[in-house]
Design a protein around this motif. Structure first.
Motif, PDB file in Angstrom:
ATOM      1  N   LYS A   1       2.312  14.815  -7.812  1.00  0.00           N
ATOM      2  CA  LYS A   1       3.039  13.639  -8.296  1.00  0.00           C
ATOM      3  C   LYS A   1       2.447  12.322  -7.808  1.00  0.00           C
ATOM      4  CE  LYS A   1       7.596  13.551  -8.526  1.00  0.00           C
ATOM      5  NZ  LYS A   1       8.975  13.787  -8.035  1.00  0.00           N
ATOM      6  N   HIS A   2       1.898  12.321  -6.601  1.00  0.00           N
ATOM      7  CA  HIS A   2       1.481  11.034  -6.040  1.00  0.00           C
ATOM      8  C   HIS A   2      -0.027  10.839  -5.948  1.00  0.00           C
ATOM      9  CE1 HIS A   2       5.408   9.348  -5.065  1.00  0.00           C
ATOM     10  NE2 HIS A   2       5.786  10.609  -4.959  1.00  0.00           N
ATOM     11  N   ALA A   3      -0.754  11.921  -5.686  1.00  0.00           N
ATOM     12  CA  ALA A   3      -2.204  11.745  -5.555  1.00  0.00           C
ATOM     13  C   ALA A   3      -2.898  11.853  -6.913  1.00  0.00           C
ATOM     14  CB  ALA A   3      -2.766  12.774  -4.581  1.00  0.00           C
TER      15      ALA A   3
ATOM     16  N   ALA B   1       0.828  -1.210   0.000  1.00  0.00           N
ATOM     17  CA  ALA B   1       0.000   0.000   0.000  1.00  0.00           C
ATOM     18  C   ALA B   1       0.859   1.255   0.000  1.00  0.00           C
ATOM     19  CB  ALA B   1      -0.920   0.006   1.222  1.00  0.00           C
ATOM     20  N   ALA B   2       2.107   1.129   0.449  1.00  0.00           N
ATOM     21  CA  ALA B   2       2.939   2.318   0.617  1.00  0.00           C
ATOM     22  C   ALA B   2       3.662   2.718  -0.668  1.00  0.00           C
ATOM     23  CB  ALA B   2       3.946   2.101   1.734  1.00  0.00           C
ATOM     24  N   PHE B   3       3.646   1.845  -1.665  1.00  0.00           N
ATOM     25  CA  PHE B   3       4.188   2.242  -2.968  1.00  0.00           C
ATOM     26  C   PHE B   3       3.061   2.795  -3.819  1.00  0.00           C
ATOM     27  CE2 PHE B   3       7.956  -0.443  -2.169  1.00  0.00           C
ATOM     28  CZ  PHE B   3       8.917   0.460  -2.572  1.00  0.00           C
ATOM     29  N   ASN B   4       3.371   3.853  -4.561  1.00  0.00           N
ATOM     30  CA  ASN B   4       2.374   4.453  -5.435  1.00  0.00           C
ATOM     31  C   ASN B   4       2.155   3.552  -6.650  1.00  0.00           C
ATOM     32  OD1 ASN B   4       0.898   6.053  -7.202  1.00  0.00           O
ATOM     33  ND2 ASN B   4       1.815   7.915  -6.371  1.00  0.00           N
TER      34      ASN B   4
ATOM     35  N   ARG C   1      -2.076  -1.644 -18.090  1.00  0.00           N
ATOM     36  CA  ARG C   1      -1.033  -1.327 -19.067  1.00  0.00           C
ATOM     37  C   ARG C   1       0.144  -2.287 -18.939  1.00  0.00           C
ATOM     38  NH1 ARG C   1       1.604   3.603 -18.005  1.00  0.00           N
ATOM     39  NH2 ARG C   1       0.000   3.898 -16.448  1.00  0.00           N
ATOM     40  N   HIS C   2       0.463  -2.652 -17.711  1.00  0.00           N
ATOM     41  CA  HIS C   2       1.610  -3.531 -17.478  1.00  0.00           C
ATOM     42  C   HIS C   2       1.163  -4.758 -16.715  1.00  0.00           C
ATOM     43  CE1 HIS C   2       4.193  -0.155 -18.642  1.00  0.00           C
ATOM     44  NE2 HIS C   2       3.361   0.569 -17.942  1.00  0.00           N
ATOM     45  N   PRO C   3       0.546  -5.727 -17.403  1.00  0.00           N
ATOM     46  CA  PRO C   3       0.085  -6.908 -16.684  1.00  0.00           C
ATOM     47  C   PRO C   3       1.279  -7.666 -16.101  1.00  0.00           C
ATOM     48  CG  PRO C   3      -0.104  -7.227 -19.055  1.00  0.00           C
ATOM     49  CD  PRO C   3       0.293  -5.807 -18.848  1.00  0.00           C
ATOM     50  N   LYS C   4       0.966  -8.505 -15.132  1.00  0.00           N
ATOM     51  CA  LYS C   4       2.017  -9.222 -14.382  1.00  0.00           C
ATOM     52  C   LYS C   4       2.988  -9.970 -15.274  1.00  0.00           C
ATOM     53  CE  LYS C   4       0.423  -9.583  -9.785  1.00  0.00           C
ATOM     54  NZ  LYS C   4       0.408 -10.290  -8.566  1.00  0.00           N
TER      55      LYS C   4
ATOM     56  N   THR D   1       3.865   7.947   2.491  1.00  0.00           N
ATOM     57  CA  THR D   1       5.241   7.647   2.094  1.00  0.00           C
ATOM     58  C   THR D   1       5.877   8.875   1.442  1.00  0.00           C
ATOM     59  OG1 THR D   1       4.569   5.392   1.661  1.00  0.00           O
ATOM     60  CG2 THR D   1       6.691   6.060   0.783  1.00  0.00           C
TER      61      THR D   1
ATOM     62  N   HIS E   1       2.486  -3.509  -8.535  1.00  0.00           N
ATOM     63  CA  HIS E   1       1.600  -4.673  -8.591  1.00  0.00           C
ATOM     64  C   HIS E   1       2.267  -5.873  -9.265  1.00  0.00           C
ATOM     65  CE1 HIS E   1       0.900  -2.881 -12.580  1.00  0.00           C
ATOM     66  NE2 HIS E   1       0.703  -4.123 -12.952  1.00  0.00           N
ATOM     67  N   GLN E   2       3.435  -5.649  -9.883  1.00  0.00           N
ATOM     68  CA  GLN E   2       4.098  -6.755 -10.579  1.00  0.00           C
ATOM     69  C   GLN E   2       5.082  -7.496  -9.679  1.00  0.00           C
ATOM     70  OE1 GLN E   2       5.499  -4.105 -13.737  1.00  0.00           O
ATOM     71  NE2 GLN E   2       4.307  -5.296 -15.197  1.00  0.00           N
TER      72      GLN E   2
ATOM     73  N   PRO F   1      -2.146   1.366 -14.398  1.00  0.00           N
ATOM     74  CA  PRO F   1      -0.894   0.641 -14.663  1.00  0.00           C
ATOM     75  C   PRO F   1      -1.087  -0.876 -14.608  1.00  0.00           C
ATOM     76  CG  PRO F   1      -0.839   1.709 -12.518  1.00  0.00           C
ATOM     77  CD  PRO F   1      -2.063   2.202 -13.220  1.00  0.00           C
ATOM     78  N   ARG F   2      -2.078  -1.345 -13.847  1.00  0.00           N
ATOM     79  CA  ARG F   2      -2.303  -2.786 -13.767  1.00  0.00           C
ATOM     80  C   ARG F   2      -2.727  -3.351 -15.120  1.00  0.00           C
ATOM     81  NH1 ARG F   2      -2.747  -4.649  -8.510  1.00  0.00           N
ATOM     82  NH2 ARG F   2      -2.517  -2.918  -7.095  1.00  0.00           N
TER      83      ARG F   2
ATOM     84  N   ALA G   1      -1.764   5.059   1.867  1.00  0.00           N
ATOM     85  CA  ALA G   1      -0.458   4.929   2.524  1.00  0.00           C
ATOM     86  C   ALA G   1       0.649   5.530   1.670  1.00  0.00           C
ATOM     87  CB  ALA G   1      -0.184   3.465   2.827  1.00  0.00           C
ATOM     88  N   TYR G   2       0.504   5.462   0.329  1.00  0.00           N
ATOM     89  CA  TYR G   2       1.606   5.974  -0.493  1.00  0.00           C
ATOM     90  C   TYR G   2       1.710   7.489  -0.436  1.00  0.00           C
ATOM     91  CZ  TYR G   2      -2.183   6.070  -3.966  1.00  0.00           C
ATOM     92  OH  TYR G   2      -3.373   6.268  -4.613  1.00  0.00           O
TER      93      TYR G   2
ATOM     94  N   PRO H   1      -2.071  11.352 -10.168  1.00  0.00           N
ATOM     95  CA  PRO H   1      -2.069  10.261 -11.163  1.00  0.00           C
ATOM     96  C   PRO H   1      -3.011   9.120 -10.797  1.00  0.00           C
ATOM     97  CG  PRO H   1       0.179  10.893 -10.612  1.00  0.00           C
ATOM     98  CD  PRO H   1      -0.711  11.607  -9.649  1.00  0.00           C
ATOM     99  N   ASN H   2      -3.292   8.970  -9.504  1.00  0.00           N
ATOM    100  CA  ASN H   2      -4.184   7.884  -9.105  1.00  0.00           C
ATOM    101  C   ASN H   2      -5.640   8.308  -9.057  1.00  0.00           C
ATOM    102  OD1 ASN H   2      -2.355   5.562  -8.448  1.00  0.00           O
ATOM    103  ND2 ASN H   2      -1.387   7.215  -7.300  1.00  0.00           N
TER     104      ASN H   2
ATOM    105  N   ALA I   1       1.000   4.050  -9.416  1.00  0.00           N
ATOM    106  CA  ALA I   1       1.094   4.683 -10.726  1.00  0.00           C
ATOM    107  C   ALA I   1       2.532   4.884 -11.211  1.00  0.00           C
ATOM    108  CB  ALA I   1       0.366   6.021 -10.707  1.00  0.00           C
ATOM    109  N   HIS I   2       3.514   4.657 -10.354  1.00  0.00           N
ATOM    110  CA  HIS I   2       4.893   4.918 -10.763  1.00  0.00           C
ATOM    111  C   HIS I   2       5.757   3.659 -10.680  1.00  0.00           C
ATOM    112  CE1 HIS I   2       3.912   9.087 -10.834  1.00  0.00           C
ATOM    113  NE2 HIS I   2       3.664   9.155  -9.544  1.00  0.00           N
TER     114      HIS I   2
END
Lengths: 551, 319
Positions: free
Chosen positions: B233-235, A113-116, B316-319, B219, A165-166, B313-314, B215-216, B237-238, A118-119
């Motif tokens: 930058k962090h809020a 949860a602490a990593f964004n 766009r960049h699948p596992k 961070t 997520h990867q 991103p999930r 949480a991010y 984009p999401n 989107a980046h």
């Protein structure tokens, strides 16, 4: 203790720290509460101090105060936080910003949860270093890759290109440690960095963190509620309760010769004696060769699983996340109809789908969940919540219902006065007790307990386990107890099923399952449970026979 | 390419086309249910049954409805929107200029309104619950709450009558120099901006506040980022997916819902055109404009959906 230290090596000196917050209780005027009462501590360069206590002890609050940060409306109202020889509380907002991410870094409980999301990881890892201008981007990335290597992350050269997520949870936790180390701080605050991980993963992350601290000579505040974990990494341990200092001493002294009663309770928390009951002749619930998958996926989450549950006994299902424990519960309750195999109850097969089961079958199988607070309607009173199954299954209403609710509240050791309270007004342990009462109200033969103590503090969890054992004696209800915590299993189970990647790899009476020789996975699971023993970590890592699945 | 993004985007586009077809059926059916038909409308109440029958034959109205629908749809697909009854002009040609005018106005309103709304939203989050936040929210809400015609007339009163900076009537013609054209639409564009601003700004604020709990974000704060960098930058984009959604809804409104503003400023756009022909009961024109509006609405919403998919991103960049 602090007197014996050389003043020159002092990194952090917190004096009489007082932290307050304003709370807004429902229906009352807002008032101030004190979260931390005049706590003092000192930390030398390169040393690790463990902060330990239950939730509400103020350990995270104290940890974050070293960065001048207060979560929510938390305010530092008194005392001094002296870092590198200056009181940071006098530095103002700009001062805080300059030290955060440069002198002091933070590793959160849930890196996921602490990593964004989107980046890319690398951008986040080097962000603080670049922000404070301590290195160029190329240097910072080189440093990050070296740290990824040190923390034994797979593909250290390229893992930074991935998105959060990867990457698995255990790996993310190590990336977060690398992120904290990247700006070469003097102090890192580790806030429960392994609590959200499986035991088998925790041990790897713990070892990685320990090595990284040793090699980089960074000082650390290590916050956790698990004394066995903190004993592996700390030089000293500070025990906190309700925002007050209980005991502060060297690691060996705290775990071997605790001077305070509360510390002693924490040290000996998991010792519930539970004599195993021999299985009866006929199980009342049999799971036979059940295979299940989510959606139309060809990945089977359960593979040919068979277990039996005997009246009034406890079957514990253990395994790490993703092993299919909860899916087994969903298959038994009909929430996820099995693709193959059957579930028999009292000698007759149960309908696969929940919708096809008669009310009586529903009543016999009840569930309790990990998150008690989201398993209750926040707008209903405790009385309504517990009374609902009485109305639904037995048609009991009015005064009769209230009487039964009072009896049930009594059984879970909560007074009648709780009947008019709302879930938000209860503590975590009380909420879980209400959920237990709700499931008991249906007078079921089986209660499925899905990680019911995982979200609770050890002492509170202990109380819940004792209550469950007592209720089992009184009501002769059987439990299917799902957990990843082997200490809990020892305290409560009569028989155990160990699950690994959707299969039952070991199954039988508790004494049999916990007696060597072990299969490789059970051995890994058992040897990964932290023991309150200095040097356990190194011994455990050395003696491992297989790598954990979480990595 | 088996990427989930491609599949999802293809699905959305296919769904959009299907939806547009369904709308075209509805529009066609709606005009059929109305009492009387085109022949009746042309010849008036006093027409004899024979002349009505003759005209219906001539216009092809005696064919079954579904045939006429396919005929109409075929025409639309090849760019033939039919002929306006009232003027006898080709609808496609007269719409072209007006659609262009409407898009021109919407474009300039959007160019101002969208960035302004998002920046105001970001600022409101930065100073949340403080006076700046309350001022922004208050003004934005007030501008939305006033009816469009009121804002329009207030603008005309001040900027056209009292200070005479901008023209009160937005006349544009073909071959008009760009600068003059922009000056002509300044007032209606401002009116439209004020109308759509609050909705987008409040959604930006709400969507970002929603992720500020994450949480991010903590961070990022603990890395020492400034409050505004954390948000940007962090809020942000999401929070982009819900913001794009509401932006697209408002863009659609700028094109489809400008009727009142166009009438006030006598601007020769689609809205004016529609209103004129509704009063004349000119069914083919109403059908054509309705279909164009539906197409605009659906395509902008598809764009919003696609943007939300691509922003994730999930996916766009699948596992």
């Amino acid at each position: 203790m602090a007197d014996s230290k050389a003043k020159s090596g002092l990194l952090l000196d917190i004096r009489n720290l007082r932290i307050e917050a304003t709370v807004f209780p429902p229906g009352e005027a807002p008032r101030n509460i004190v979260l931390v009462h005049d706590v003092s501590l000192t930390l030398e360069k390169g040393k690790v101090l463990g902060l330990i206590g239950e939730s509400g002890a103020g350990k995270s609050t104290i940890g974050l105060s070293s960065m001048g940060y207060g979560r929510g409306g938390v305010r530092i109202t008194g005392g001094e936080v002296i870092l590198n020889g200056r009181d940071i509380l006098k530095g103002g907002k700009e001062g805080f910003r300059r030290l955060r991410g440069r002198e002091v870094c933070y590793v959160a409980q849930s890196a996921a949860a602490a990593f964004n999301p989107a980046h890319r990881l690398m951008d986040q890892v080097v962000e603080a270093t670049l922000l404070h201008g301590t290195a160029t981007r190329a240097e910072a990335e080189k440093r990050a890759i070296a740290l990824f290597k040190k923390l034994s992350l797979p593909n250290p050269e390229t893992i930074g290109e991935r998105f959060p997520h990867q990457v698995s949870g255990g790996q993310l936790q190590r990336v977060m440690t690398a992120m904290a180390l990247c700006s070469e701080p003097d102090l890192i605050v580790f806030d429960e960095p392994t609590t959200a991980l499986d035991v088998t993963t925790q041990i790897d992350v713990l070892a990685a963190i320990k090595d990284a601290i040793r090699d980089t000579h960074v000082a650390a505040l290590y916050i956790t509620h698990d004394l066995a974990v903190v004993a592996q990494v700390s030089d000293e341990i500070m025990v906190l309760r309700h925002g007050r200092l209980v005991e502060w001493g060297g690691t060996r002294q705290i775990i071997k010769e605790p001077r305070q009663e509360y510390t002693n309770a924490l040290v000996s928390v998991h010792e519930i004696e539970h004599a195993e009951q021999k299985p009866g002749t006929t199980p009342f619930l049999s799971v036979k060769n059940v295979t299940a998958a989510y959606g139309r996926s060809h990945i089977k989450v359960l593979k040919n699983v068979s277990v039996d549950i005997y009246p009034g006994q406890t079957l514990a299902v253990v395994g790490e996340s993703g092993s299919g424990k909860s899916t087994l519960a969903r298959a038994i309750t009909g929430l996820l109809p099995p693709e193959e195999g059957t579930v028999t109850f009292d000698g007759r097969p149960l309908a696969n789908r929940l919708a096809d089961r008669p009310k009586e079958d529903l009543r016999q199988l009840q569930m309790i969940y990990q998150m008690a607070d989201v398993a209750m309607n926040p707008r209903q009173t405790v009385g309504t919540i517990i009374g609902r199954p009485l109305e639904f299954y037995f048609g009991i209403r009015g005064r009769e219902r209230d009487k039964r609710v009072a009896e049930l509240l009594d059984k879970i050791e909560m007074g009648k006065g709780f009947s008019d309270r709302y879930p938000a007004e209860l503590s975590g342990g009380q909420k879980q007790r209400v959920c237990i009462a709700r499931s008991l109200a249906a007078k079921p033969k089986l209660i499925i307990c899905d990680e019911v103590t995982s979200a609770l503090d050890p002492l509170v969890a202990n109380g819940i386990l004792k209550l469950l054992l007592e209720l089992q004696k009184e009501e002769s209800v059987a439990y299917l107890f799902i957990t990843h915590d082997l200490a809990t299993v020892k305290s409560i189970a009569d028989s155990i099923a160990v699950m690994y990647r959707g299969e039952v790899v070991r199954y039988g009476a508790k004494s049999k399952v916990l007696t060597p020789p072990f299969d490789a996975y059970t051995d890994l699971l058992l040897s990964s449970v932290p023991e309150m023993e200095i040097g356990w970590l190194e011994k455990a890592i050395k003696g491992r026979r297989m790598a954990s699945a979480g990595n | 390419m088996s990427s989930p993004v491609v599949k999802l985007v293809a699905q959305r586009i296919a769904l959009g086309i299907l939806l547009l077809l369904a709308v075209s059926v509805l529009i066609f059916a709606g005009t059929q249910i109305l009492p009387g038909d085109v022949a009746q409308a042309i010849l008036g109440q006093s027409a004899t049954p024979e002349s009505l029958a003759n005209l219906r034959e001539q216009l092809g109205l005696n064919q079954p409805a579904y045939l006429r629908y396919f005929h109409w749809l075929g025409g639309v697909l090849t760019g033939d929107l039919g002929t306006a009854m009232s003027s006898g002009q080709d609808i496609a040609t007269s719409i072209k200029g007006r659609l262009w005018n409407t898009l021109f106005l919407a474009f300039w309103a959007a160019i101002v309104a969208v960035p302004l709304a998002i920046i105001l939203g970001l600022i409101a989050v930065r100073y949340r619950n403080g006076w700046v936040d309350k001022l922004i929210s208050g003004l934005a809400l007030a501008s939305t709450s006033f009816p469009e015609f009121f804002i329009g007339y207030v603008l005309v009163y001040f900027f056209a009558v009292k200070y005479q900076i901008f023209p009160g009537i937005s006349t544009v013609y073909e071959g008009m120099p760009f600068g003059e054209r922009v000056q002509a639409i300044a007032l209606p564009a401002t009116a439209l901006t004020l109308v759509v601003l609050a909705h987008m700004m409040r959604m930006t604020r709400a969507a970002i506040l929603n992720v500020m709990q994450s949480a991010y974000v903590e961070t990022a704060e603990l890395k020492g980022l400034s409050a505004f960098s954390v948000i940007r930058k962090h809020a942000f984009p999401n929070a982009i997916a819900p913001i794009i959604n509401v932006v697209m809804l408002n863009l659609a409104y700028l094109i489809v819902g400008v009727v009142v503003v166009e009438v006030i400023f006598v601007y020769p756009g689609m809205g004016q055109y529609l209103v004129d022909h509704v009063t004349k009961r000119d069914v083919p024109v109403v059908q054509a404009v309705g279909l164009i509006f539906a197409a605009v609405y659906i395509s902008l919403n598809i764009i919003a959906d696609i943007a939300a998919i691509v922003a994730n991103p999930r996916l766009r960049h699948p596992k």
